[in-house]
Design a protein around this motif. Sequence first.
Motif, PDB file in Angstrom:
ATOM      1  N   PRO A  36       0.804  -1.227   0.000  1.00 10.87           N
ATOM      2  CA  PRO A  36       0.000   0.000   0.000  1.00 10.87           C
ATOM      3  C   PRO A  36       0.836   1.277   0.000  1.00 10.87           C
ATOM      4  O   PRO A  36       0.385   2.316  -0.471  1.00 10.87           O
ATOM      5  CB  PRO A  36      -0.835  -0.113   1.278  1.00 10.87           C
ATOM      6  N   ALA A  37       2.048   1.211   0.498  1.00  9.96           N
ATOM      7  CA  ALA A  37       2.918   2.396   0.489  1.00  9.96           C
ATOM      8  C   ALA A  37       3.251   2.824  -0.940  1.00  9.96           C
ATOM      9  O   ALA A  37       3.548   3.995  -1.182  1.00  9.96           O
ATOM     10  CB  ALA A  37       4.199   2.111   1.268  1.00  9.96           C
ATOM     11  N   ASP A  38       3.190   1.907  -1.876  1.00 10.74           N
ATOM     12  CA  ASP A  38       3.476   2.216  -3.274  1.00 10.74           C
ATOM     13  C   ASP A  38       2.262   2.744  -4.035  1.00 10.74           C
ATOM     14  O   ASP A  38       2.386   3.185  -5.177  1.00 10.74           O
ATOM     15  CB  ASP A  38       4.018   0.968  -3.990  1.00 10.74           C
ATOM     16  N   HIS A  39       1.090   2.709  -3.429  1.00 10.14           N
ATOM     17  CA  HIS A  39      -0.133   3.133  -4.111  1.00 10.14           C
ATOM     18  C   HIS A  39      -0.211   4.651  -4.268  1.00 10.14           C
ATOM     19  O   HIS A  39      -0.704   5.139  -5.283  1.00 10.14           O
ATOM     20  CB  HIS A  39      -1.378   2.643  -3.378  1.00 10.14           C
ATOM     21  N   GLU A  40       0.227   5.411  -3.271  1.00  7.82           N
ATOM     22  CA  GLU A  40       0.053   6.870  -3.290  1.00  7.82           C
ATOM     23  C   GLU A  40       0.721   7.541  -4.483  1.00  7.82           C
ATOM     24  O   GLU A  40       0.083   8.368  -5.141  1.00  7.82           O
ATOM     25  CB  GLU A  40       0.529   7.484  -1.983  1.00  7.82           C
ATOM     26  N   PRO A  41       1.970   7.231  -4.825  1.00  8.67           N
ATOM     27  CA  PRO A  41       2.558   7.894  -5.987  1.00  8.67           C
ATOM     28  C   PRO A  41       1.805   7.582  -7.290  1.00  8.67           C
ATOM     29  O   PRO A  41       1.714   8.429  -8.181  1.00  8.67           O
ATOM     30  CB  PRO A  41       3.979   7.352  -6.060  1.00  8.67           C
ATOM     31  N   ILE A  42       1.257   6.402  -7.382  1.00  8.75           N
ATOM     32  CA  ILE A  42       0.491   6.026  -8.571  1.00  8.75           C
ATOM     33  C   ILE A  42      -0.838   6.771  -8.574  1.00  8.75           C
ATOM     34  O   ILE A  42      -1.244   7.357  -9.576  1.00  8.75           O
ATOM     35  CB  ILE A  42       0.286   4.491  -8.630  1.00  8.75           C
ATOM     36  N   ARG A  43      -1.535   6.780  -7.423  1.00  8.73           N
ATOM     37  CA  ARG A  43      -2.806   7.493  -7.301  1.00  8.73           C
ATOM     38  C   ARG A  43      -2.634   8.967  -7.635  1.00  8.73           C
ATOM     39  O   ARG A  43      -3.475   9.582  -8.282  1.00  8.73           O
ATOM     40  CB  ARG A  43      -3.385   7.342  -5.895  1.00  8.73           C
ATOM     41  N   ALA A  44      -1.524   9.557  -7.247  1.00  9.79           N
ATOM     42  CA  ALA A  44      -1.272  10.979  -7.491  1.00  9.79           C
ATOM     43  C   ALA A  44      -1.188  11.299  -8.987  1.00  9.79           C
ATOM     44  O   ALA A  44      -1.391  12.444  -9.383  1.00  9.79           O
ATOM     45  CB  ALA A  44       0.006  11.401  -6.784  1.00  9.79           C
ATOM     46  N   GLN A  45      -0.907  10.335  -9.819  1.00  6.22           N
ATOM     47  CA  GLN A  45      -0.807  10.547 -11.264  1.00  6.22           C
ATOM     48  C   GLN A  45      -2.150  10.443 -11.972  1.00  6.22           C
ATOM     49  O   GLN A  45      -2.281  10.859 -13.119  1.00  6.22           O
ATOM     50  CB  GLN A  45       0.147   9.531 -11.876  1.00  6.22           C
ATOM     51  N   VAL A  46      -3.161   9.898 -11.301  1.00  6.87           N
ATOM     52  CA  VAL A  46      -4.478   9.709 -11.920  1.00  6.87           C
ATOM     53  C   VAL A  46      -5.262  11.019 -11.807  1.00  6.87           C
ATOM     54  O   VAL A  46      -5.505  11.501 -10.701  1.00  6.87           O
ATOM     55  CB  VAL A  46      -5.249   8.555 -11.243  1.00  6.87           C
ATOM     56  N   PRO A  47      -5.660  11.618 -12.926  1.00  3.18           N
ATOM     57  CA  PRO A  47      -6.366  12.899 -12.881  1.00  3.18           C
ATOM     58  C   PRO A  47      -7.623  12.919 -12.010  1.00  3.18           C
ATOM     59  O   PRO A  47      -7.925  13.946 -11.406  1.00  3.18           O
ATOM     60  CB  PRO A  47      -6.701  13.170 -14.351  1.00  3.18           C
ATOM     61  N   LEU A  48      -8.350  11.822 -11.914  1.00  7.98           N
ATOM     62  CA  LEU A  48      -9.529  11.809 -11.043  1.00  7.98           C
ATOM     63  C   LEU A  48      -9.166  11.724  -9.565  1.00  7.98           C
ATOM     64  O   LEU A  48     -10.019  11.859  -8.704  1.00  7.98           O
ATOM     65  CB  LEU A  48     -10.474  10.658 -11.397  1.00  7.98           C
ATOM     66  N   GLY A  49      -7.896  11.478  -9.266  1.00 11.03           N
ATOM     67  CA  GLY A  49      -7.431  11.529  -7.885  1.00 11.03           C
ATOM     68  C   GLY A  49      -7.668  10.285  -7.064  1.00 11.03           C
ATOM     69  O   GLY A  49      -7.541  10.313  -5.845  1.00 11.03           O
ATOM     70  N   ARG A  50      -8.025   9.195  -7.713  1.00  7.31           N
ATOM     71  CA  ARG A  50      -8.203   7.940  -6.975  1.00  7.31           C
ATOM     72  C   ARG A  50      -7.870   6.777  -7.885  1.00  7.31           C
ATOM     73  O   ARG A  50      -7.875   6.906  -9.106  1.00  7.31           O
ATOM     74  CB  ARG A  50      -9.617   7.802  -6.431  1.00  7.31           C
ATOM     75  N   LEU A  51      -7.594   5.658  -7.260  1.00  3.34           N
ATOM     76  CA  LEU A  51      -7.354   4.432  -8.023  1.00  3.34           C
ATOM     77  C   LEU A  51      -8.689   3.858  -8.465  1.00  3.34           C
ATOM     78  O   LEU A  51      -9.721   4.067  -7.814  1.00  3.34           O
ATOM     79  CB  LEU A  51      -6.594   3.426  -7.159  1.00  3.34           C
ATOM     80  N   GLY A  52      -8.666   3.150  -9.572  1.00  7.06           N
ATOM     81  CA  GLY A  52      -9.880   2.523 -10.071  1.00  7.06           C
ATOM     82  C   GLY A  52     -10.322   1.376  -9.185  1.00  7.06           C
ATOM     83  O   GLY A  52      -9.523   0.771  -8.463  1.00  7.06           O
ATOM     84  N   ARG A  53     -11.624   1.119  -9.219  1.00  7.51           N
ATOM     85  CA  ARG A  53     -12.203   0.009  -8.459  1.00  7.51           C
ATOM     86  C   ARG A  53     -12.828  -0.968  -9.448  1.00  7.51           C
ATOM     87  O   ARG A  53     -13.169  -0.604 -10.569  1.00  7.51           O
ATOM     88  CB  ARG A  53     -13.291   0.538  -7.517  1.00  7.51           C
ATOM     89  N   ALA A  54     -12.982  -2.191  -9.009  1.00 11.00           N
ATOM     90  CA  ALA A  54     -13.645  -3.195  -9.856  1.00 11.00           C
ATOM     91  C   ALA A  54     -15.040  -2.723 -10.245  1.00 11.00           C
ATOM     92  O   ALA A  54     -15.488  -2.959 -11.373  1.00 11.00           O
ATOM     93  CB  ALA A  54     -13.705  -4.534  -9.132  1.00 11.00           C
ATOM     94  N   SER A  55     -15.713  -2.018  -9.360  1.00  5.52           N
ATOM     95  CA  SER A  55     -17.064  -1.546  -9.660  1.00  5.52           C
ATOM     96  C   SER A  55     -17.067  -0.528 -10.799  1.00  5.52           C
ATOM     97  O   SER A  55     -18.064  -0.401 -11.510  1.00  5.52           O
ATOM     98  CB  SER A  55     -17.720  -0.946  -8.411  1.00  5.52           C
ATOM     99  N   ASP A  56     -15.972   0.207 -10.994  1.00  7.29           N
ATOM    100  CA  ASP A  56     -15.898   1.144 -12.119  1.00  7.29           C
ATOM    101  C   ASP A  56     -16.025   0.403 -13.440  1.00  7.29           C
ATOM    102  O   ASP A  56     -16.712   0.854 -14.357  1.00  7.29           O
ATOM    103  CB  ASP A  56     -14.573   1.917 -12.092  1.00  7.29           C
ATOM    104  N   VAL A  57     -15.374  -0.721 -13.550  1.00  3.69           N
ATOM    105  CA  VAL A  57     -15.436  -1.532 -14.766  1.00  3.69           C
ATOM    106  C   VAL A  57     -16.768  -2.269 -14.832  1.00  3.69           C
ATOM    107  O   VAL A  57     -17.441  -2.272 -15.867  1.00  3.69           O
ATOM    108  CB  VAL A  57     -14.256  -2.518 -14.836  1.00  3.69           C
ATOM    109  N   ALA A  58     -17.196  -2.860 -13.720  1.00  2.00           N
ATOM    110  CA  ALA A  58     -18.436  -3.640 -13.706  1.00  2.00           C
ATOM    111  C   ALA A  58     -19.640  -2.788 -14.084  1.00  2.00           C
ATOM    112  O   ALA A  58     -20.497  -3.222 -14.857  1.00  2.00           O
ATOM    113  CB  ALA A  58     -18.634  -4.274 -12.332  1.00  2.00           C
ATOM    114  N   GLU A  59     -19.716  -1.577 -13.570  1.00  2.00           N
ATOM    115  CA  GLU A  59     -20.858  -0.713 -13.873  1.00  2.00           C
ATOM    116  C   GLU A  59     -20.850  -0.289 -15.340  1.00  2.00           C
ATOM    117  O   GLU A  59     -21.901  -0.165 -15.964  1.00  2.00           O
ATOM    118  CB  GLU A  59     -20.871   0.491 -12.943  1.00  2.00           C
ATOM    119  N   THR A  60     -19.666  -0.078 -15.899  1.00  4.31           N
ATOM    120  CA  THR A  60     -19.573   0.282 -17.310  1.00  4.31           C
ATOM    121  C   THR A  60     -20.014  -0.880 -18.190  1.00  4.31           C
ATOM    122  O   THR A  60     -20.775  -0.697 -19.150  1.00  4.31           O
ATOM    123  CB  THR A  60     -18.137   0.710 -17.663  1.00  4.31           C
TER     124      THR A  60
END
Length: 92
Positions: A36-60
Motif C-alpha cells: 500500500p505504500a506504493d499506491h500513493e505515488p500512482i494514485r497521485a498521477q491519476v487525474p480523477l485523484g483515486r485508483l480505479g475500483r472493480a465496480s468502475d469496470v463492472a458498472e460500465t
Amino acid sequence: MPPSDPRSACSPSAPTSRCPPTSPASPTFHAAVPDPADHEPIRAQVPLGRLGRASDVAETVAFLLSERSSYITGQDLVIDGGLVPAFPSLTG
C-alpha cells in the motif's frame, strides 16, 4: 434466452453484437502493486485523484449490456480515470 438477457448481446447469432470488447487479463492492481505504500505515488498521477475500483469496470460493462446503450456501437472505452489523456505517450 429472452432479448433482455444480457448474455444474448454477446451471442454469435445476435444480428448486431453489443458485447463489450475485452482485453487479455492482467494481474489486478493490488496483486501487481501489493505494498500500500506504493499506491500513493500512482494514485497521485491519476487525474480523477483515486485508483480505479472493480465496480468502475463492472458498472460500465453493465451499462453497455443494457438497453440504455442500444445506440452505441464499435466503441473502445478506456476506464482509466483520465490517465491516458494525461499521458499521451502511454498510447504508443
